[in-house]
Design an enzyme around this catalytic site. Structure first.
Site, short mmCIF file in Angstrom:
data_model
loop_
_atom_site.label_atom_id
_atom_site.label_comp_id
_atom_site.label_asym_id
_atom_site.label_seq_id
_atom_site.Cartn_x
_atom_site.Cartn_y
_atom_site.Cartn_z
N GLY A 56 0.81 -1.21 0.00
CA GLY A 56 0.00 0.00 0.00
C GLY A 56 0.84 1.26 0.00
CG HIS A 57 3.14 2.12 2.50
ND1 HIS A 57 2.27 3.10 2.90
CD2 HIS A 57 3.10 1.16 3.46
CE1 HIS A 57 1.74 2.75 4.06
NE2 HIS A 57 2.22 1.58 4.42
CG HIS A 217 0.06 3.04 8.38
ND1 HIS A 217 1.27 3.19 9.02
CD2 HIS A 217 0.27 2.19 7.36
CE1 HIS A 217 2.17 2.43 8.40
NE2 HIS A 217 1.60 1.82 7.39
#
Lengths: 330, 330
Positions: A56-57, A217
């Site tokens: 997700g990064h 996050h």
């Protein structure tokens, strides 16, 4: 939730299949596990550098596996840590006889699993050292408690170049430590992102609102309020960065203006232009400027500003060539 | 509207200031006009390739100015054409004695201004040729009326490599024409973007809706409906691409999966993995895969899929090295 995907539970593995299919000459999996991500090339006698972290990064973390940077990456699910076994399997595949540096972000789950992997290595006589990126100035007063965010790129780049020059494990660790000591980041969010398996935004911001210091996050920041201009954000970011890491007049830095995902490159350059101008006013030289997506949170809007206070050693390491599927420097 | 900027009317020029500040060794302005964007390096006797177009599509258009690709770019305001005078000023700065190729997208305003610039060149005995990218399959049945979108990257790359190899103006044009004839793109939007000076979304999509074939400025597509899965979109895109440009079994292509701005790299790789698998089933080889942001609409969510049907000449040109502030290939 509008995402190009097949099903939330397939998100990470479908992404990995796409990456392996696109870059077969550069990277491969090992141990029959897509999430054990390794460079396809091995340089005997070189210190191996291994990172890891949640999906997700992108391009974090796996995107920096390649020549002149990292050798392997344990890939977790979205915003989740890779397992100790995955990190250990990557280690066995990529270690090349000179020991292994674990270089990753300062998150509890990652620390636990990398430490367990290091113990597994000890049983097999593979020497390891560990260091965590902890560059996010606004996440804590205490350096030990800070999150690792985009500034880890500078640690990857400098330590990776040192390893590529066949430095010893302790020398590579010393370079990573020096780059860590001289790197700081400030970030801010303009909109949330959605974890595929959750299906709703991970935090809320009203119209016209932003959150200064928010983590990648969605960890809380230091203030939430009306969106400031690029010039104001550049000023506030630099004050926080230089307040924590003073750079003398005449000093030189590398500047990284990083997009969190949905923020356009146009905006990132507007911001980097504002930061550059302010550094110029302070008599601080910019040796190299990096602008783009280096550490994201999927479709989160926002940006971060990182500075690396250079010395001659770090400058030479930063300037060394590198080539990965996500990052090429000549 | 949440954008990192100072004021809507400063958006383009602030962006340009940031780019020039970040990459002073690579690019410069000319004629006292930030929007006259030129390579800082000139190779005597080389055909110059010049592009141009509106701001809001980074790395299009200016991002491909650099070694092995383009020599200059006329920069318009957001979604606006550069003026003929700007294009002409860029031309005078970068032409190096071997003539100039104007290579840009098929949009009315751009065509008008590039044609006027070509007339101005004629008066000064600078030979020019022109070709427009028109790769967007779903924008029109007739090839002449199609919009130019992300596939223009392949034209830049191949023509740029040919120019770098000191081919003549007509040879470079022929390469661009061949790459154009063999390039097709299909795109789809998941969310709109906001033009800074307008301040509201340029179209609307409901929750869970997407628009197949929508243009990068929000031009209408062929259908609007529920978001499909990545596998379904890969299949539908390939059917449209290969229906228009048949590639025989055993043929080789370059694949470009491009993000329109807000779509994460994770999703782009999920999509490219799906396209790769389908091409494999059809017995079509992928020589090289490009995944990332190559032609955006600021913070629009969505993607496009482009294919270039390769032959040996195009393959060699595509593989040649290139280096610009936004794109490096070794």
């Amino acid at each position: 939730m509008k995402k190009l995907m097949n099903a939330p539970e397939q998100y990470t593995d479908d992404m990995l299949r796409g990456i392996y299919a696109a870059h077969p000459d550069c990277v491969k999996d090992t141990a029959g596990d897509l999430r054990c991500y390794c460079s396809a090339k091995k340089k005997p006698g070189k210190v191996a550098i291994i990172t890891g972290g949640g999906t997700g990064h992108l391009p974090l973390f796996l995107g920096y596996v390649g020549r002149g940077m990292l050798d392997g990456c344990g890939v977790g699910g979205v915003f989740q840590s890779p397992s100790a076994e995955q990190i250990f399997n990557v280690t066995k595949e990529v270690e090349a006889g000179a020991g292994v540096l674990y270089l990753y972000g300062n998150y509890t789950g990652d620390i636990m699993n990398f430490d367990m992997a290091a113990e597994m290595c000890e049983l097999e006589d593979i020497p390891t050292r560990s260091i965590v990126g902890a560059d996010d100035v606004l996440s804590s007063q205490s350096v030990e408690n800070r999150r690792g965010v985009a500034g880890i790129f500078f640690l990857y780049k400098c330590a990776g170049a040192a390893a590529d020059q066949m430095k010893s494990l302790d020398e590579v660790l010393a370079v990573a430590q020096k780059a860590k000591d001289r790197t700081r980041t400030v970030g801010f969010a303009l909109s949330p992102c959605i974890i595929p398996e959750v299906g709703k935004p991970n935090f809320e911001l009203q119209n016209g609102e932003m959150a200064m210091g928010m983590g990648i996050h969605g960890e809380p920041g230091i203030w939430t309020g009306p969106l400031k201009t690029a010039n104001e954000l550049a000023k506030e970011s630099l004050e926080a960065l230089l307040g924590d890491l003073p750079v003398p007049q005449g000093g030189q830095v590398a500047l990284l203006v990083n997009g969190l995902g949905a923020t356009s490159q146009e905006e990132l350059y507007i911001l980097s232009g504002a930061v550059s101008a302010l550094l110029g006013e302070k008599g601080i030289g910019i040796h190299r400027t990096f602008v783009g997506e280096y550490a994201t949170s999927m479709e989160m809007a926002g940006a971060s500003v990182s500075l690396l206070h250079l010395d001659e050693e770090l400058k030479a390491l930063l300037d060394a060539p590198a080539h990965t599927p996500f990052y090429t420097q000549i």
